[in-house]
Design a protein around this motif. Structure first.
Motif, PDB file in Angstrom:
ATOM      1  N   ARG A  32      46.311  34.890  48.527  1.00 36.51           N
ATOM      2  CA  ARG A  32      47.148  35.837  49.291  1.00 36.51           C
ATOM      3  C   ARG A  32      46.590  37.195  49.717  1.00 36.51           C
ATOM      4  O   ARG A  32      46.621  37.849  48.622  1.00 36.51           O
ATOM      5  CB  ARG A  32      48.522  35.889  48.662  1.00 36.51           C
ATOM      6  CG  ARG A  32      49.465  34.714  48.353  1.00 36.51           C
ATOM      7  CD  ARG A  32      50.576  35.120  47.523  1.00 36.51           C
ATOM      8  NE  ARG A  32      50.232  35.552  46.345  1.00 36.51           N
ATOM      9  CZ  ARG A  32      50.327  34.745  45.046  1.00 36.51           C
ATOM     10  NH1 ARG A  32      50.324  33.555  45.352  1.00 36.51           N
ATOM     11  NH2 ARG A  32      50.017  35.360  44.010  1.00 36.51           N
ATOM     12  N   GLU A  33      46.353  37.244  50.795  1.00 33.44           N
ATOM     13  CA  GLU A  33      45.742  38.480  51.330  1.00 33.44           C
ATOM     14  C   GLU A  33      46.717  39.663  51.133  1.00 33.44           C
ATOM     15  O   GLU A  33      47.665  39.505  51.811  1.00 33.44           O
ATOM     16  CB  GLU A  33      45.236  38.504  52.920  1.00 33.44           C
ATOM     17  CG  GLU A  33      44.019  37.566  52.996  1.00 33.44           C
ATOM     18  CD  GLU A  33      42.609  37.988  52.306  1.00 33.44           C
ATOM     19  OE1 GLU A  33      42.371  39.251  52.330  1.00 33.44           O
ATOM     20  OE2 GLU A  33      42.089  37.126  51.814  1.00 33.44           O
ATOM     21  N   ASP A  38      45.990  40.909  44.697  1.00 31.99           N
ATOM     22  CA  ASP A  38      44.850  41.670  45.477  1.00 31.99           C
ATOM     23  C   ASP A  38      44.580  42.942  45.196  1.00 31.99           C
ATOM     24  O   ASP A  38      43.607  43.461  45.252  1.00 31.99           O
ATOM     25  CB  ASP A  38      44.931  41.099  47.004  1.00 31.99           C
ATOM     26  CG  ASP A  38      43.840  41.399  47.944  1.00 31.99           C
ATOM     27  OD1 ASP A  38      42.660  41.489  47.499  1.00 31.99           O
ATOM     28  OD2 ASP A  38      44.079  42.065  49.225  1.00 31.99           O
ATOM     29  N   ARG A  39      45.738  43.623  45.487  1.00 28.68           N
ATOM     30  CA  ARG A  39      45.791  44.945  45.518  1.00 28.68           C
ATOM     31  C   ARG A  39      45.276  45.518  43.710  1.00 28.68           C
ATOM     32  O   ARG A  39      44.928  46.512  43.529  1.00 28.68           O
ATOM     33  CB  ARG A  39      47.235  45.647  45.466  1.00 28.68           C
ATOM     34  CG  ARG A  39      47.646  45.593  47.099  1.00 28.68           C
ATOM     35  CD  ARG A  39      48.733  46.405  47.401  1.00 28.68           C
ATOM     36  NE  ARG A  39      50.152  45.972  46.328  1.00 28.68           N
ATOM     37  CZ  ARG A  39      50.946  45.221  46.832  1.00 28.68           C
ATOM     38  NH1 ARG A  39      50.814  44.382  47.947  1.00 28.68           N
ATOM     39  NH2 ARG A  39      52.052  44.969  45.941  1.00 28.68           N
ATOM     40  N   LEU A  40      45.589  44.739  42.866  1.00 29.27           N
ATOM     41  CA  LEU A  40      45.128  44.960  41.452  1.00 29.27           C
ATOM     42  C   LEU A  40      43.632  44.803  41.323  1.00 29.27           C
ATOM     43  O   LEU A  40      42.953  44.909  40.075  1.00 29.27           O
ATOM     44  CB  LEU A  40      45.945  44.289  40.356  1.00 29.27           C
ATOM     45  CG  LEU A  40      47.262  44.641  40.400  1.00 29.27           C
ATOM     46  CD1 LEU A  40      48.228  43.542  39.424  1.00 29.27           C
ATOM     47  CD2 LEU A  40      47.479  45.811  39.566  1.00 29.27           C
ATOM     48  N   VAL A  61      47.849  37.748  26.861  1.00 28.25           N
ATOM     49  CA  VAL A  61      46.825  37.098  28.105  1.00 28.25           C
ATOM     50  C   VAL A  61      46.450  38.458  29.090  1.00 28.25           C
ATOM     51  O   VAL A  61      47.353  38.956  29.675  1.00 28.25           O
ATOM     52  CB  VAL A  61      47.319  35.793  28.670  1.00 28.25           C
ATOM     53  CG1 VAL A  61      46.362  35.477  29.702  1.00 28.25           C
ATOM     54  CG2 VAL A  61      47.595  34.788  27.521  1.00 28.25           C
ATOM     55  N   TYR A  62      45.190  38.712  29.140  1.00 29.61           N
ATOM     56  CA  TYR A  62      44.941  39.746  30.209  1.00 29.61           C
ATOM     57  C   TYR A  62      44.032  39.081  30.961  1.00 29.61           C
ATOM     58  O   TYR A  62      43.061  38.225  30.904  1.00 29.61           O
ATOM     59  CB  TYR A  62      43.993  40.731  29.349  1.00 29.61           C
ATOM     60  CG  TYR A  62      44.962  41.533  28.244  1.00 29.61           C
ATOM     61  CD1 TYR A  62      45.589  42.546  28.591  1.00 29.61           C
ATOM     62  CD2 TYR A  62      44.939  40.991  27.054  1.00 29.61           C
ATOM     63  CE1 TYR A  62      46.362  43.426  27.511  1.00 29.61           C
ATOM     64  CE2 TYR A  62      45.558  41.489  26.232  1.00 29.61           C
ATOM     65  CZ  TYR A  62      46.497  42.746  26.460  1.00 29.61           C
ATOM     66  OH  TYR A  62      47.107  43.452  25.571  1.00 29.61           O
ATOM     67  N   ALA A  63      44.133  39.451  32.239  1.00 25.42           N
ATOM     68  CA  ALA A  63      43.143  39.444  33.435  1.00 25.42           C
ATOM     69  C   ALA A  63      41.890  40.185  33.261  1.00 25.42           C
ATOM     70  O   ALA A  63      41.885  41.052  33.083  1.00 25.42           O
ATOM     71  CB  ALA A  63      43.785  39.405  34.927  1.00 25.42           C
ATOM     72  N   ASN A  64      40.647  39.514  33.471  1.00 22.12           N
ATOM     73  CA  ASN A  64      39.462  40.299  33.351  1.00 22.12           C
ATOM     74  C   ASN A  64      39.463  41.033  34.925  1.00 22.12           C
ATOM     75  O   ASN A  64      38.837  40.560  35.665  1.00 22.12           O
ATOM     76  CB  ASN A  64      38.294  39.105  33.230  1.00 22.12           C
ATOM     77  CG  ASN A  64      36.950  40.012  33.109  1.00 22.12           C
ATOM     78  OD1 ASN A  64      36.837  41.123  32.777  1.00 22.12           O
ATOM     79  ND2 ASN A  64      35.886  39.248  33.007  1.00 22.12           N
ATOM     80  N   LEU A  65      39.822  42.106  34.607  1.00 21.35           N
ATOM     81  CA  LEU A  65      39.807  43.160  35.920  1.00 21.35           C
ATOM     82  C   LEU A  65      38.425  44.034  36.056  1.00 21.35           C
ATOM     83  O   LEU A  65      38.158  44.251  34.864  1.00 21.35           O
ATOM     84  CB  LEU A  65      41.212  44.081  36.136  1.00 21.35           C
ATOM     85  CG  LEU A  65      42.307  43.260  36.142  1.00 21.35           C
ATOM     86  CD1 LEU A  65      43.576  44.372  36.076  1.00 21.35           C
ATOM     87  CD2 LEU A  65      42.477  42.541  37.405  1.00 21.35           C
TER      88      LEU A  65
END
Length: 66
Positions: A32-33, A38-40, A61-65
């Motif tokens: 999703r654009e 996407d904003r994160l 659980v963490y996203a690898n940002l």
């Protein structure tokens, strides 16, 4: 991924693996654009890392940002 602390027990959490039968690594997927992921800074497939509290058993659980 840096160390994580349990929000309830305030002890260091241990890195662990969370899998589903027949599934490899977990990741967040978005196409999703301009959406919230996407904003994160979450890419199309962003790896997830799980941490377990040795005291209470909570798993986060963490996203690898970036």
């Amino acid at each position: 991924m840096s160390e994580r602390h349990c929000p309830d027990c305030n002890v260091q959490m241990e890195k662990t693996n969370v899998t589903a039968e027949g599934v490899g690594d977990l990741y967040v997927e978005t196409d999703r654009e301009g959406g919230v992921l996407d904003r994160l800074g979450v890419g199309y497939q962003t790896p997830l890392h799980a941490f377990l509290c040795p005291e209470c058993g909570i798993i986060k659980v963490y996203a690898n940002l970036p």
